[in-house]
Design a protein around this motif. Structure first.
Motif, PDB file in Angstrom:
ATOM      1  N   ALA A 182       0.830  -1.208   0.000  1.00 56.10           N
ATOM      2  CA  ALA A 182       0.000   0.000   0.000  1.00 56.10           C
ATOM      3  C   ALA A 182       0.861   1.254   0.000  1.00 56.10           C
ATOM      4  O   ALA A 182       2.053   1.227   0.320  1.00 56.10           O
ATOM      5  CB  ALA A 182      -0.926   0.001   1.218  1.00 56.10           C
ATOM      6  N   ILE A 183       0.236   2.364  -0.320  1.00 54.09           N
ATOM      7  CA  ILE A 183       0.969   3.610  -0.478  1.00 54.09           C
ATOM      8  C   ILE A 183       1.495   4.151   0.853  1.00 54.09           C
ATOM      9  O   ILE A 183       2.505   4.855   0.892  1.00 54.09           O
ATOM     10  CB  ILE A 183       0.100   4.670  -1.197  1.00 54.09           C
ATOM     11  CG1 ILE A 183       0.979   5.789  -1.744  1.00 54.09           C
ATOM     12  CG2 ILE A 183      -0.985   5.201  -0.269  1.00 54.09           C
ATOM     13  CD1 ILE A 183       0.300   6.659  -2.768  1.00 54.09           C
ATOM     14  N   ASP A 184       0.824   3.811   1.975  1.00 54.41           N
ATOM     15  CA  ASP A 184       1.336   4.305   3.255  1.00 54.41           C
ATOM     16  C   ASP A 184       2.703   3.686   3.573  1.00 54.41           C
ATOM     17  O   ASP A 184       3.571   4.339   4.161  1.00 54.41           O
ATOM     18  CB  ASP A 184       0.331   4.043   4.383  1.00 54.41           C
ATOM     19  CG  ASP A 184      -0.067   2.586   4.485  1.00 54.41           C
ATOM     20  OD1 ASP A 184       0.251   1.807   3.557  1.00 54.41           O
ATOM     21  OD2 ASP A 184      -0.702   2.222   5.495  1.00 54.41           O
ATOM     22  N   GLY A 185       2.907   2.427   3.184  1.00 51.15           N
ATOM     23  CA  GLY A 185       4.208   1.807   3.365  1.00 51.15           C
ATOM     24  C   GLY A 185       5.260   2.476   2.507  1.00 51.15           C
ATOM     25  O   GLY A 185       6.413   2.659   2.928  1.00 51.15           O
ATOM     26  N   TYR A 186       4.865   2.865   1.301  1.00 50.59           N
ATOM     27  CA  TYR A 186       5.771   3.549   0.380  1.00 50.59           C
ATOM     28  C   TYR A 186       6.200   4.893   0.965  1.00 50.59           C
ATOM     29  O   TYR A 186       7.376   5.277   0.907  1.00 50.59           O
ATOM     30  CB  TYR A 186       5.070   3.746  -0.955  1.00 50.59           C
ATOM     31  CG  TYR A 186       5.886   4.426  -2.020  1.00 50.59           C
ATOM     32  CD1 TYR A 186       6.972   3.795  -2.610  1.00 50.59           C
ATOM     33  CD2 TYR A 186       5.547   5.714  -2.469  1.00 50.59           C
ATOM     34  CE1 TYR A 186       7.706   4.419  -3.607  1.00 50.59           C
ATOM     35  CE2 TYR A 186       6.275   6.343  -3.465  1.00 50.59           C
ATOM     36  CZ  TYR A 186       7.354   5.688  -4.035  1.00 50.59           C
ATOM     37  OH  TYR A 186       8.090   6.309  -5.015  1.00 50.59           O
ATOM     38  N   GLN A 187       5.264   5.591   1.541  1.00 50.10           N
ATOM     39  CA  GLN A 187       5.582   6.888   2.141  1.00 50.10           C
ATOM     40  C   GLN A 187       6.457   6.733   3.376  1.00 50.10           C
ATOM     41  O   GLN A 187       7.324   7.570   3.646  1.00 50.10           O
ATOM     42  CB  GLN A 187       4.282   7.620   2.492  1.00 50.10           C
ATOM     43  CG  GLN A 187       3.478   8.030   1.259  1.00 50.10           C
ATOM     44  CD  GLN A 187       2.077   8.529   1.606  1.00 50.10           C
ATOM     45  OE1 GLN A 187       1.543   8.220   2.671  1.00 50.10           O
ATOM     46  NE2 GLN A 187       1.489   9.300   0.698  1.00 50.10           N
ATOM     47  N   SER A 188       6.272   5.628   4.099  1.00 50.09           N
ATOM     48  CA  SER A 188       7.060   5.420   5.320  1.00 50.09           C
ATOM     49  C   SER A 188       8.532   5.161   5.022  1.00 50.09           C
ATOM     50  O   SER A 188       9.398   5.464   5.862  1.00 50.09           O
ATOM     51  CB  SER A 188       6.475   4.257   6.131  1.00 50.09           C
ATOM     52  OG  SER A 188       6.726   3.017   5.493  1.00 50.09           O
TER      53      SER A 188
END
Length: 335
Positions: A182-188
């Motif tokens: 997911a994109i939240d993991g990418y941002q993290s």
């Protein structure tokens, strides 16, 4: 095979893997006889029908870490084996685009390159989509569409980002939730641009002060500065690193950066002893701290490259005293 500092040894090790009855003097024949590779191929294949495919990956290492005399002998042997009308050797090499001019300096090799060149162009958006989602699908993992779009946008029109994309996807896979990226993991992890540098800095920050000091020595040993000033990776024996002062701290640093997949640990093809190299050359620019270390030590690294070439030349000429460094050059190297 990957050439490294000792391409003949790497070649011999690759041939030994496929030889049913290995020639005990294989390495010696490869080094001393221009036709050594051609003879070795015939010995491996024997009277049976068939051909031998030799894949030389990262051929740019011939021009960055191999000494001049060895490189010329290796290329001469390779060309001799390929152009022979009866040759059953087929060769595929990979070479970074920014090194394309180097083989052209060798007339016969340059001709072969022009005849057999296949240029790998940047991936299209659709191809990038397949590169991101295809491997995930094979292991039952889905990738959110908005994440795919974001990653494609971050990679598009930026050269040299595929290794970073690979690294980020590996990080995301470890952070997957219920089989999803997911994109939240990418941002993290900081996205394509920051993931590698952020991981390196986090690994560095977690070390003790002695291990941090060792990290600087470690990475500066793993980089080579070309005549053009470009930084490229260099494979180094692990023992030569850990026998330096603060060997325990150096070992800690190696283990930490290897665990973070920032260093790759392998083995020398001849001695079997462990080697260390950076896993992604992109780290030289992606990690600001390392870029600063390299800039600060650039003059010393360039001098070390010249010294290494001088040592190779001296050894190549049977350690003849006429090839020893003297005078002002010696003083420069000593300092």
């Amino acid at each position: 095979m990957v050439p490294g500092r000792y391409p003949f040894e790497e070649l011999a090790a690759a041939l030994m893997h496929v030889a049913v009855d290995p020639e005990p003097r294989l390495l010696e024949e490869l080094v001393t006889d221009r036709a050594g590779l051609r003879s070795a191929v015939e010995g491996i294949l024997g009277v049976e029908d068939g051909e031998l495919l030799l894949v030389i990956d990262q051929m740019e290492e011939l021009f960055t870490v191999t000494d001049d005399a060895t490189r010329i002998r290796f290329i001469d042997s390779l060309v001799d084996a390929v152009v022979d009308p009866g040759s059953r050797l087929r060769v595929v090499v990979t070479l970074r685009a920014d090194f394309y001019d180097r083989p052209l300096h060798h007339h016969e090799l340059g001709r072969l390159f022009n005849e057999g060149l296949i240029t790998v162009v940047p991936l299209t958006a659709r191809e990038l989509q397949h590169a991101i989602t295809g491997p995930a699908k094979r292991v039952g993992v889905t990738v959110d569409p908005d994440l795919v779009g974001r990653m494609i946008g971050d990679v598009a029109d930026r050269p040299g980002t595929l290794p970073l994309l690979q690294y980020v996807l590996t990080e995301l896979f470890e952070r997957r939730h219920e089989g999803r990226l997911a994109i939240d993991g990418y941002q993290s992890v900081g996205g394509i641009a920051a993931a590698l540098g952020r991981s390196a800095e986090d690994t560095y920050a977690a070390l003790t002060d002695p291990a941090r000091r060792a990290s600087r020595r470690l990475f500066l040993r793993l980089v080579t500065i070309e005549e053009s000033g470009r930084a490229t990776k260099s494979r180094v024996g692990r023992r030569s690193l850990t026998t330096m002062s603060s060997g325990a701290a150096m070992e800690t640093a190696i283990e930490a950066f290897a665990a973070a997949r920032l260093l790759a640990v392998g083995a020398d093809p001849v001695s079997g002893l462990p080697t260390v190299e950076v896993a992604h050359e992109a780290i030289f620019a992606a990690w600001p701290r390392l870029a600063e270390w390299i800039d600060t030590a650039r003059a010393s690294l360039h001098t070390e490259r010249r010294l290494s070439a001088a040592v190779s030349d001296w050894v190549e000429h049977d350690r003849d005293v006429d090839y020893l460094v003297t005078g002002r050059r010696l003083g420069e190297f000593e300092s």
